[in-house]
Write a protein that holds these residues in place. Structure first.
Motif, mmCIF file in Angstrom:
data_model
loop_
_atom_site.group_PDB
_atom_site.id
_atom_site.type_symbol
_atom_site.label_atom_id
_atom_site.label_comp_id
_atom_site.label_asym_id
_atom_site.label_seq_id
_atom_site.Cartn_x
_atom_site.Cartn_y
_atom_site.Cartn_z
ATOM 1 N N GLY A 11 -6.005 51.772 13.345
ATOM 2 C CA GLY A 11 -6.312 50.609 14.180
ATOM 3 C C GLY A 11 -7.805 50.419 14.381
ATOM 4 O O GLY A 11 -8.548 51.389 14.558
ATOM 5 N N SER A 12 -8.229 49.153 14.335
ATOM 6 C CA SER A 12 -9.663 48.861 14.447
ATOM 7 C C SER A 12 -9.974 47.924 15.612
ATOM 8 O O SER A 12 -10.840 47.054 15.503
ATOM 9 C CB SER A 12 -10.181 48.277 13.129
ATOM 10 N N ALA A 15 -10.367 50.534 20.978
ATOM 11 C CA ALA A 15 -10.087 51.969 21.133
ATOM 12 C C ALA A 15 -10.335 52.722 19.825
ATOM 13 O O ALA A 15 -10.965 53.785 19.820
ATOM 14 C CB ALA A 15 -8.648 52.171 21.608
ATOM 15 N N THR A 33 -6.417 50.085 8.842
ATOM 16 C CA THR A 33 -6.086 48.951 9.691
ATOM 17 C C THR A 33 -5.280 47.929 8.905
ATOM 18 O O THR A 33 -5.476 47.751 7.705
ATOM 19 C CB THR A 33 -7.356 48.382 10.363
ATOM 20 N N LYS A 34 -4.376 47.328 9.628
ATOM 21 C CA LYS A 34 -3.281 46.593 9.001
ATOM 22 C C LYS A 34 -3.689 45.256 8.387
ATOM 23 O O LYS A 34 -3.077 44.773 7.445
ATOM 24 C CB LYS A 34 -2.314 46.364 10.154
ATOM 25 N N ASN A 41 -5.902 42.631 19.090
ATOM 26 C CA ASN A 41 -5.894 42.027 20.433
ATOM 27 C C ASN A 41 -7.317 41.949 20.969
ATOM 28 O O ASN A 41 -7.695 40.991 21.632
ATOM 29 C CB ASN A 41 -5.037 42.864 21.392
ATOM 30 N N THR A 42 -8.095 42.984 20.674
ATOM 31 C CA THR A 42 -9.468 43.013 21.201
ATOM 32 C C THR A 42 -10.225 41.743 20.813
ATOM 33 O O THR A 42 -10.900 41.131 21.647
ATOM 34 C CB THR A 42 -10.226 44.250 20.655
ATOM 35 N N GLY A 47 -11.451 36.734 28.824
ATOM 36 C CA GLY A 47 -11.975 36.743 30.199
ATOM 37 C C GLY A 47 -13.110 37.711 30.409
ATOM 38 O O GLY A 47 -14.165 37.340 30.914
ATOM 39 N N GLY A 48 -12.909 38.960 30.017
ATOM 40 C CA GLY A 48 -14.016 39.876 30.188
ATOM 41 C C GLY A 48 -13.611 41.316 30.352
ATOM 42 O O GLY A 48 -12.481 41.701 30.079
ATOM 43 N N THR A 154 -0.010 51.281 8.235
ATOM 44 C CA THR A 154 0.580 52.612 8.393
ATOM 45 C C THR A 154 2.054 52.466 8.726
ATOM 46 O O THR A 154 2.437 51.620 9.528
ATOM 47 C CB THR A 154 -0.135 53.347 9.543
ATOM 48 N N ASP A 208 3.680 49.037 16.355
ATOM 49 C CA ASP A 208 3.966 50.048 15.318
ATOM 50 C C ASP A 208 3.656 51.467 15.797
ATOM 51 O O ASP A 208 4.392 52.408 15.497
ATOM 52 C CB ASP A 208 3.119 49.804 14.054
ATOM 53 N N GLU A 360 -4.203 50.345 24.115
ATOM 54 C CA GLU A 360 -2.927 49.752 24.559
ATOM 55 C C GLU A 360 -1.704 50.515 24.049
ATOM 56 O O GLU A 360 -0.647 50.487 24.675
ATOM 57 C CB GLU A 360 -2.880 48.280 24.139
ATOM 58 N N SER A 374 -8.607 42.585 33.055
ATOM 59 C CA SER A 374 -9.897 43.017 32.489
ATOM 60 C C SER A 374 -10.142 44.523 32.516
ATOM 61 O O SER A 374 -11.238 44.988 32.224
ATOM 62 C CB SER A 374 -11.086 42.285 33.136
ATOM 63 N N SER A 376 -8.331 46.504 30.527
ATOM 64 C CA SER A 376 -7.871 47.137 29.285
ATOM 65 C C SER A 376 -8.963 47.283 28.230
ATOM 66 O O SER A 376 -8.948 48.245 27.457
ATOM 67 C CB SER A 376 -6.658 46.420 28.701
ATOM 68 N N LEU A 377 -9.905 46.354 28.190
ATOM 69 C CA LEU A 377 -11.018 46.565 27.249
ATOM 70 C C LEU A 377 -11.780 47.823 27.671
ATOM 71 O O LEU A 377 -12.168 48.650 26.836
ATOM 72 C CB LEU A 377 -11.945 45.350 27.237
HETATM 73 C C1 LIG Z 1 -5.387 36.682 24.046
HETATM 74 C C2 LIG Z 1 -5.727 37.952 24.750
HETATM 75 C C3 LIG Z 1 -6.697 37.957 25.736
HETATM 76 C C4 LIG Z 1 -7.030 39.142 26.391
HETATM 77 N N1 LIG Z 1 -8.045 39.128 27.312
HETATM 78 C C5 LIG Z 1 -8.442 40.308 27.855
HETATM 79 C C6 LIG Z 1 -9.577 40.361 28.698
HETATM 80 O O1 LIG Z 1 -10.227 39.353 28.952
HETATM 81 N N2 LIG Z 1 -9.941 41.559 29.207
HETATM 82 C C7 LIG Z 1 -9.266 42.715 28.947
HETATM 83 O O2 LIG Z 1 -9.645 43.782 29.433
HETATM 84 N N3 LIG Z 1 -8.197 42.685 28.131
HETATM 85 C C8 LIG Z 1 -7.783 41.531 27.576
HETATM 86 N N4 LIG Z 1 -6.703 41.512 26.740
HETATM 87 C C9 LIG Z 1 -6.050 42.784 26.404
HETATM 88 C C10 LIG Z 1 -6.945 43.573 25.464
HETATM 89 O O3 LIG Z 1 -7.496 42.705 24.520
HETATM 90 C C11 LIG Z 1 -6.176 44.667 24.742
HETATM 91 O O4 LIG Z 1 -5.379 45.395 25.614
HETATM 92 C C12 LIG Z 1 -7.140 45.629 24.061
HETATM 93 O O5 LIG Z 1 -8.070 44.908 23.303
HETATM 94 C C13 LIG Z 1 -6.371 46.597 23.192
HETATM 95 O O6 LIG Z 1 -7.277 47.300 22.392
HETATM 96 P P1 LIG Z 1 -6.743 48.380 21.363
HETATM 97 O O7 LIG Z 1 -7.913 48.892 20.642
HETATM 98 O O8 LIG Z 1 -5.866 49.329 22.068
HETATM 99 O O9 LIG Z 1 -5.776 47.551 20.402
HETATM 100 P P2 LIG Z 1 -6.091 46.258 19.472
HETATM 101 O O10 LIG Z 1 -7.366 45.628 19.828
HETATM 102 O O11 LIG Z 1 -4.886 45.399 19.501
HETATM 103 O O12 LIG Z 1 -6.222 46.924 18.049
HETATM 104 C C14 LIG Z 1 -5.094 47.440 17.388
HETATM 105 C C15 LIG Z 1 -5.450 47.655 15.938
HETATM 106 O O13 LIG Z 1 -4.417 48.374 15.279
HETATM 107 C C16 LIG Z 1 -4.102 47.752 14.045
HETATM 108 N N5 LIG Z 1 -2.734 48.098 13.703
HETATM 109 C C17 LIG Z 1 -1.589 47.822 14.362
HETATM 110 N N6 LIG Z 1 -0.527 48.360 13.714
HETATM 111 C C18 LIG Z 1 -1.027 49.006 12.622
HETATM 112 C C19 LIG Z 1 -0.434 49.729 11.560
HETATM 113 N N7 LIG Z 1 0.887 49.914 11.459
HETATM 114 N N8 LIG Z 1 -1.241 50.241 10.603
HETATM 115 C C20 LIG Z 1 -2.587 50.057 10.647
HETATM 116 N N9 LIG Z 1 -3.204 49.357 11.640
HETATM 117 C C21 LIG Z 1 -2.427 48.847 12.619
HETATM 118 C C22 LIG Z 1 -4.322 46.281 14.336
HETATM 119 O O14 LIG Z 1 -4.463 45.553 13.146
HETATM 120 C C23 LIG Z 1 -5.612 46.371 15.148
HETATM 121 O O15 LIG Z 1 -6.727 46.552 14.313
HETATM 122 C C24 LIG Z 1 -6.353 40.342 26.068
HETATM 123 C C25 LIG Z 1 -5.368 40.335 25.087
HETATM 124 C C26 LIG Z 1 -5.056 39.159 24.429
HETATM 125 C C27 LIG Z 1 -4.011 39.183 23.350
#
Ligand SMILES: Cc1cc2nc3c(=O)[nH]c(=O)nc-3n(C[C@H](O)[C@H](O)[C@H](O)COP(=O)(O)OP(=O)(O)OC[C@H]3O[C@@H](n4cnc5c(N)ncnc54)[C@H](O)[C@@H]3O)c2cc1C
Length: 511
Positions: A11-12, A15, A33-34, A41-42, A47-48, A154, A208, A360, A374, A376-377
């Protein structure tokens, strides 16, 4: 064909990228990364990011707001780590080039629902996530030893004698399944909004990581807690584009289809009530008026301010002939964030040796039963770094390989979640495991999901259905309403029986 590296990050998003930087100090890192590197989602976060860097704010207040939002289920240690370490990781991001919006040279903070202070940093108005991804990708590319494999989905974790040794993934050009072995694996696959018919999450958010980890024997926690965002664009044929909470924070109000304001009938905080309260109020108001949506109204705000504060939202809504400064905006709730996930401690350790998780996909308990907007980022930055650091220091010194038995290495992969399964699961989850739940609907959902799971399914379709079943089972077992989990048949909070986490683990007999 097999292959090896020191550390695998899956995942990219925020986190995974932050974990990779930490891991690179201890060896070669391969980020699988997929989709495109930036698809996550990031990338779409608007919002922030919440952080205590404002003079009139205090760590203790951020801590208390997070605990209050979590409805009695926050892990206090995890919350303390988040709010205390958050400022350090944000300042470090700024040092690495992240550009947050400023007023007269000073960081500009906005306020969002359930935050007691203005503590939300944002970038380019409403493109905060994109800026964080941009800065982190630049940082990882300047760090030696980090390799990206994009469009590499993956499929499974490789586990031997209770230890995660690597992953299988679909090689982008050949569509064959490959095994990649490493000293440790960090899961950072993000959320699972795609389980639902209506979601703000992009296509990649199919949960996943949660499913692969559960399948491999790791413990999942609190899967019933799914946050629905109250205000996604509610047009029949448009994606559920998110209309940031900050629009209500800046003075936007909600009107029902009769043109009347209704939120104060549901909660004294009106439009600034917590997300779950606003989502349910909209849901009930849509039912009461038999309407497919309610409306967000910004027409009373200064037009130039609205355009400059929400440029991306302004542009996107115009594509659908909605001028947010002049028109009512149709909105309805959509699945947005999952508080549950792979159970970890505050260092990203899962119950499976060699497997770490952050962001997440993980459940540190930091959000309890409901995530504060805000946070979760920030969670991705703080716990991504901690998971990377811990994995680097604890990883086995050698890469061990398992015999490739049931992973069909080299087979041509039938690797997409098939359309029929995806659509069926999404419908079931939306109608019976959604914003308002009750016993008969949850049982109906479980029967339907069981039936789907009995069809011949490829690995990823099986994972998708299994994840849906985990959410539905957890929701059925929690006979109370708490945070984002609302049961119309058990509308009260029941601390005597249910002030505890829901844990799910695959039976060891492999069934
Ligand atoms: C529209 C929207 C607005 C948001 N606004 C805010 C905000 O303002 N402030 C805030 O704090 N949070 C916000 N959130 C929530 C926040 O964006 C996410 O909770 C956070 O970015 C999650 O980060 P992450 O690194 O855990 O996962 P992600 O950013 O979702 O990254 C997951 C990565 O894993 C990869 N992946 C998934 N499955 C596989 C697989 N099987 N094999 C390989 N790669 C895979 C994906 O392609 C992706 O690169 C928002 C979410 C959305 C959808």
């Amino acid at each position: 064909m097999t292959d090896q590296t020191d550390f695998i990050v899956v995942g990219s998003g925020v986190a995974g990228l932050r974990a990779a930087v930490e891991l690179a100090a201890a060896g070669r890192v391969t980020i699988l990364t997929k989709d495109r590197i930036t698809e996550s989602n990031t990338e779409y976060a608007q919002g922030g990011i919440a952080v205590v860097l404002n003079d009139d704010d205090e760590i203790g207040l951020h801590y208390q707001d997070t605990i209050d939002a979590g409805a009695g289920l926050c892990d206090e240690e995890a919350v303390a780590v988040l709010v205390e370490e958050g400022p350090h990781y944000i300042l470090e991001m700024i040092d690495h080039g992240a550009e947050f919006d400023r007023d007269a040279g000073e960081l500009a903070f906005t306020r969002e629902a359930a935050h007691s202070r203005r503590r939300i940093l944002h970038a380019h108005g409403d493109a905060t996530g994109r800026e964080i991804v941009r800065a982190l990708v630049a940082w990882t590319k300047q760090t030696s030893g980090i390799e990206f494999r994009a469009h590499a989905c993956t499929q499974s974790l490789i586990v031997k004698h209770g230890r995660c040794l690597g992953v299988t993934y679909v090689e982008p050009d050949t569509y064959r399944i490959r095994a990649l072995y490493a000293r440790a694996v960090v899961l950072a696959t993000g959320g699972a909004g795609q389980l639902y018919l209506h979601t703000t999450n992009p296509d990649v958010a199919t949960g996943d990581g949660q499913a692969m980890a559960y399948r491999a024997g790791a413990v999942a926690a609190d899967m019933e807690f799914v946050q629905f965002h109250p205000t996604a664009l509610g047009l029949a044929d448009a994606p559920r584009f998110l209309l940031s909470e900050a629009m209500r924070g800046e003075g936007g109000i909600l009107l029902n289809s009769e043109g009347k304001r209704f939120m104060s009938r549901y909660d004294e905080r009106a439009e600034l009530a917590p997300r779950d309260v606003v989502s349910r109020a909209i849901y009930f108001e849509m039912q009461r008026t038999s309407s497919p949506n309610v409306y967000l109204d910004l027409r009373h705000l200064d037009r130039r301010f609205v355009r400059s504060r929400f440029p991306q939202i302004f542009r996107t809504c115009l594509l659908y002939n909605i001028d947010i400064t002049r028109d009512l905006i149709p909105v309805s709730p959509a699945a947005h964030y999952i508080m549950g996930g792979v159970r970890t401690d505050t260092f990203g350790r899962t119950s499976l040796a060699g497997l770490y998780a952050a962001g997440e996909v993980a459940c540190t308990g930091v959000h309890g039963a409901n995530r504060l907007a805000s946070n979760s980022l920030l969670e991705g930055l703080v716990f991504g770094a901690r998971a990377g650091e811990t994995a680097a220091s604890e990883a086995s010194s050698d890469v061990e390989r398992a015999v490739a038995r049931d992973w069909d290495i080299g087979q041509l992969a039938d690797w997409r979640i098939d359309d029929g399964t995806r659509a069926a699961v999404k419908r079931v989850m939306w109608s019976d495991v959604g914003i308002v739940r009750e016993d008969s609907g949850l049982n109906r959902a479980l029967s339907a999901l069981k039936e789907i799971a009995e069809r011949p399914l490829n690995t990823r379709s099986w994972n998708f259905v299994t994840l849906a079943r985990l959410v539905a089972e957890a929701a059925l077992s929690r006979r109370e309403s708490r945070g984002a989990h609302y049961r119309s048949d058990y509308p009260a909070l029941d601390d005597d029986i249910f002030k505890l986490h829901t844990l799910q683990q695959r039976p060891t007999d492999g069934s």
